[in-house]
Design an enzyme around this catalytic site. Structure first.
Site, short mmCIF file in Angstrom:
data_model
loop_
_atom_site.label_atom_id
_atom_site.label_comp_id
_atom_site.label_asym_id
_atom_site.label_seq_id
_atom_site.Cartn_x
_atom_site.Cartn_y
_atom_site.Cartn_z
N GLU A 121 0.86 -1.19 0.00
CA GLU A 121 0.00 0.00 0.00
C GLU A 121 0.89 1.24 0.00
O GLU A 121 1.88 1.29 0.74
CB GLU A 121 -0.90 0.02 1.25
CG GLU A 121 -1.96 1.11 1.16
CD GLU A 121 -2.84 1.19 2.41
OE1 GLU A 121 -4.00 1.54 2.28
OE2 GLU A 121 -2.34 0.90 3.50
N GLY A 253 2.93 2.34 10.86
CA GLY A 253 2.74 1.68 12.15
C GLY A 253 2.42 0.22 11.95
O GLY A 253 2.98 -0.66 12.60
N GLU A 256 -2.67 -3.71 7.00
CA GLU A 256 -3.73 -4.69 7.14
C GLU A 256 -3.74 -5.77 6.07
O GLU A 256 -4.81 -6.30 5.76
CB GLU A 256 -5.09 -3.99 7.14
CG GLU A 256 -5.49 -3.34 5.81
CD GLU A 256 -5.11 -1.87 5.68
OE1 GLU A 256 -5.71 -1.16 4.86
OE2 GLU A 256 -4.20 -1.43 6.41
N HIS A 289 -7.14 -2.20 15.27
CA HIS A 289 -7.33 -1.38 14.05
C HIS A 289 -7.11 -2.23 12.81
O HIS A 289 -7.93 -2.28 11.90
CB HIS A 289 -6.37 -0.20 14.07
CG HIS A 289 -6.42 0.68 12.86
ND1 HIS A 289 -7.01 1.92 12.86
CD2 HIS A 289 -5.95 0.50 11.61
CE1 HIS A 289 -6.91 2.46 11.66
NE2 HIS A 289 -6.25 1.62 10.88
N GLU A 290 -5.98 -2.93 12.78
CA GLU A 290 -5.64 -3.73 11.59
C GLU A 290 -6.61 -4.89 11.42
O GLU A 290 -6.96 -5.25 10.28
CB GLU A 290 -4.20 -4.24 11.68
CG GLU A 290 -3.15 -3.15 11.84
CD GLU A 290 -3.25 -2.05 10.79
OE1 GLU A 290 -3.63 -2.34 9.64
OE2 GLU A 290 -2.96 -0.90 11.13
N GLU A 312 -9.92 3.72 6.59
CA GLU A 312 -9.16 4.13 7.77
C GLU A 312 -10.02 4.74 8.87
O GLU A 312 -9.81 4.47 10.05
CB GLU A 312 -8.06 5.11 7.36
CG GLU A 312 -7.04 4.52 6.39
CD GLU A 312 -6.35 3.28 6.92
OE1 GLU A 312 -6.43 3.00 8.14
OE2 GLU A 312 -5.71 2.57 6.12
#
Length: 843
Positions: A121, A253, A256, A289-290, A312
């Protein structure tokens, strides 16, 4: 300038067969990719970047092709339209850019090693294989990888490995997915595995440089998060496994990738016996989050990058929803209020900021879309507003229907609003359009006009801003029932104030809970009423009050000098988030004083006043059985005491250092950064400096690395600053992924500011060459704008960056950051005298 042409309109892939032969020693990749798809036109294009293509075939016959590097393309002319299988032979290089296929470096017992990983990405899959590298171009993939393998190595990918023949590892066919989510990695890895209730294999993988128990926390959170999401989304996890992999070199960080999520080591691995609570919370929210993305982003993907927020913003909200369910005692929504909310409010107040939904006109602009404060934080606040409006039952039903309608496909924002609106019986799209399409946010003014309570809205700016009549549909969340649920007009009259105040028996407030993305300006009567009853407010509402006052002062709508006397009113709070807001506000006063001046000495006395009783109450060392709030508050007050040059605190920190000088890494992670920083600033020498730098290189503990970074960049020795800056480009000391933190630390240090500023100006080309392809590259500019506050620095900033205004991907950031510094310089000039008088009157 490169064109922005959707290659998917010319050729629509359905399946890829990808073979890669990777040689780490020579850094050479030999590849062959077969793509079956539907050619809409005879002239088609595939994406490639840095590939040396030797042959292209269509249905087994050689075809001519042109390599178009400017547009990152292979141009191919076919005999016919319709279904065709293309075969492309090529070679490529492993790079050290942390993009595409790249090596990560680490050491065990002094021996240098590497593992190979991927980061595709936004548009870096094209560096690994040719294809249609656009989110809409979903296909299935068969991946086969050969590498210079030796015993004891592990290889991972999105799907399980099904066989190995002649050194080639074959992986099961993927589900239909976008190219940017393909991932693989190999090297000497350790792992820990478990299984969810529904049978999904969950694993955490890392290099063997880490202790085995550093994988435990992540494994537990990942397993429980997948179980939570399966229930909340009412949609099964779609793959057989979910691997979490820590890479020693990683630009973002985490990422995904479907079934193989990759992380920076600091955001996956931790010492369960010595990690501060706030760091555990951060790691948990990154993982959740992922994993939220495995459905929202992977199963259903935005159609084009302009709807990046769909991925996101939603994952950013769901990380908190998930962790709140998994660890309710953490009160994780308080972290949302101290991280996401202020970041969004600060950034979104600058004229020229991007909207959450933003058009993409050039490929280089895609990476610039990843504005964390807008696409992540503001977008998450938008969705928190939606959740508050429609409730969890409608949210879950809407999501279930959304996934069912769009699974293995693509969607737009309108599709999401439709699904949620249908489930809730509310026209969500109409309400949210004003937040999605418009940059900025409103300030709601609450005033008593001729005895009547009147609310009005207009756009809020920090620094200069041009009003353009924007109106938002604002979920007011007022505590008086006669206020409208949605304020969609410029002004609304709520009625006779005296009658309303008596009827409700409490001060009037809006945005109760701080869930909506706006700030409030109360007139003196209303604000005094709130302040007289401030102890009746919960922690989030106290935080919101301080947050809004700070922003109004930053926007020059009220004077900072009027807020200074209020600080002591909150200094005894035992709520950690109130202390966060308090010391954020107090910290903003530093821009009004010069280093080593009498004004700074007064400010230090004020910090001592604010922190003294709390330091006495909490002490330096963590106590058994203390509350989460106490653990999280201690860093704020210790930091304040050290800035105040409190003699007792300096001596106590030094005493703890001496007692633990032979085992610094074992110092409690809650206070380690303060102990080390105090020692470097007040007792340090070159010997200590060199020792800590060696320990930084040697340790595999990410938290300890962060603490050493903070300590060394705080040195007051200019010779050591110069020595540190020489390490910026030494990847054996400071990895490129960590450089920004070192740069910011030195730049924020008054002794180091000039050296850091000189370095980035002199070596900008090196920086661009090293991390220029990184979606976080522009944040180096953001970092500078967050620190500069003098007219001289503003002029230097403009002289250096204005010639770069036409650089794709940098334009908006430079324009915005000039405005940020201009606004701060003007504020200091306007307010400096009054602020310093207000501080002096208290001390």
């Amino acid at each position: 300038m490169a064109e922005l042409t959707r290659f998917y309109n010319m050729f629509q892939p359905t399946h890829y067969n990808i073979f890669l032969d990777i040689n780490r020693e020579s850094k050479q990749i030999t590849g062959q990719t077969e793509i079956t798809g539907d050619a809409q036109t005879q002239e088609i294009a595939l994406h490639q970047k840095g590939l040396k293509v030797s042959k292209v075939q269509a249905d087994g016959s050689d075809v001519s092709f042109i390599t178009d590097n400017e547009n990152e393309a292979i141009r191919i002319k076919l005999a016919d339209t319709g279904m065709v299988t293309l075969k492309v032979d090529y070679t490529a290089q492993l790079t050290d850019s942390m993009m595409g296929i790249y090596p990560s470096y680490y050491e065990i017992d002094g021996e240098k090693k590497q593992i190979i990983g991927t980061q595709f990405e936004t548009t870096f899959a094209r560096q690994a294989f040719p294809g249609i590298d656009e989110p809409e171009a979903k296909a299935t993939f068969d991946l086969a990888i050969k590498f210079d393998e030796h015993a004891g190595e592990t290889i991972l990918s999105n799907m399980p490995e099904i066989k190995t023949e002649n050194g080639v590892h074959y992986f099961d066919t993927t589900v239909k997915m976008s190219t940017y989510l393909i991932a693989f990695a190999f090297g000497e890895l350790q792992s820990k595995l478990t299984e969810t209730k529904s049978g999904v294999q969950v694993g955490v993988f890392a290099t063997k440089a880490h202790k085995a128990n550093e994988l435990d926390f992540a494994l537990d959170i990942a397993k429980r998060a997948i179980e939570f999401y399966e229930d909340f989304y009412q949609t099964p996890y779609p793959l057989p496994h979910s691997w979490q992999l820590a890479l020693p070199d990683f630009s973002a960080g985490a990422m995904e990738n479907w079934g193989l999520v990759t992380y920076r080591e600091a955001y996956l691995l931790l010492d369960p016996d010595n990690t501060a609570l706030d760091m555990k919370q951060v790691v948990a929210t990154v993982i959740t989050h992922e994993l939220a993305h495995q459905w929202f982003g992977d199963l259903v993907t935005m159609q084009w990058w302009d709807d990046l927020w769909l991925n996101e913003s939603f994952a950013n909200m769901m990380e908190y929803v998930s962790v709140d369910a998994l660890e309710p005692d953490w009160h994780i929504w308080e972290l949302f209020q101290t991280s996401e909310a202020p970041a969004a409010l600060q950034r979104d107040a600058t004229d020229g900021v991007q909207s959450v939904h933003v058009q993409v006109n050039n490929p280089a602009e895609i990476d610039a879309l990843f504005d964390g404060a807008i696409v992540y934080a503001k977008g998450a606040r938008m969705l928190v507003m939606v959740r508050a409006l429609i409730g969890d039952d409608a949210l879950r039903l809407g999501l279930k229907n959304y996934f069912a309608a769009h699974q293995y496909g693509n969607a737009t924002g309108a599709n999401l609003w439709q699904a949620l609106g249908d489930a809730a019986g509310i026209n969500v799209g109409t309400i949210m359009e004003s937040w999605l399409e418009q940059p900025g946010y409103p300030v709601v003014s609450a005033k008593i006009v001729n005895g009547r309570l009147v609310l009005s809205q207009k756009q809020f700016f920090i620094g200069e801003g041009k009003q353009s009549g924007r109106i938002w549909q604002i979920p007011l969340n007022a505590n008086y029932e006669n206020a409208p649920r949605i304020m969609d007009q410029a002004e609304v009259d709520l009625g006779d104030y005296a009658a309303l105040r008596e009827q409700n028996g409490k001060p009037f407030r809006v945005n109760v809970g701080n869930d909506s993305h706006f700030i409030v300006s109360y007139d003196k009567v209303l604000l005094d009423d709130i302040l007289e009853n401030v102890n009746q407010l919960d922690a989030i509402d106290q935080l919101q009050l301080l947050q809004d006052l700070r922003l109004l002062a930053e926007g020059n709508q009220i004077s900072y000098a009027t807020i200074v006397p209020l600080l002591n009113k909150f200094s005894e709070s035992q709520f950690s988030i109130v202390n966060d807001a308090l010391y954020r506000l107090a910290g903003d006063l530093k821009k009004f004083v010069q280093v080593a001046s009498s004004e700074e000495k007064n400010l230090q006395k004020l910090f001592d006043q604010l922190s003294a009783n709390q330091v006495q109450r909490l002490g330096w060392l963590p106590k058994t059985g203390e509350t989460n709030d106490d653990q999280l508050t201690r860093p704020y007050v210790l930091n304040a005491a050290l800035y105040a040059k409190n003699a007792d605190s300096i001596a106590k920190a030094h005493e703890i250092f001496i007692e633990n000088k032979d085992q610094l890494e074992a110092l409690s992670a809650d206070i380690r950064a303060f102990i080390l920083s105090n020692e470097v600033k007040n007792f340090g020498d070159e010997q200590l400096f060199d020792r800590l730098l060696r320990e930084y290189q040697k340790t595999s503990n990410p938290s300890y690395k962060v603490d050493i970074t903070r300590a060394l960049t705080a040195t007051t020795d200019s010779a050591l600053i110069d020595k540190l800056v020489t390490k910026f480009e030494d990847a054996n000391t400071i990895k490129p992924q960590d450089l920004r933190a070192w740069f910011r630390g030195v730049l924020a240090n008054p002794v180091g500011e000039q050296a850091a500023w000189d370095w980035i100006r002199n070596d900008w080309q090196w920086l661009e060459d090293t991390v220029g392809g990184d979606m976080e590259f522009t944040t180096y500019i953001t970092v500078i704008s967050g620190i500069f506050h003098t007219a001289a620095r503003l002029q230097e900033f403009k002289q250096f960056f204005e010639p770069k205004l036409n650089t794709p991907g940098l334009t908006r950031e430079i324009q915005m950051d000039i405005k940020v510094i201009e606004g701060r310089v003007q504020l200091v000039e306007d307010e400096g005298i009054a602020v310093n008088k207000a501080i002096e009157s208290l001390v």
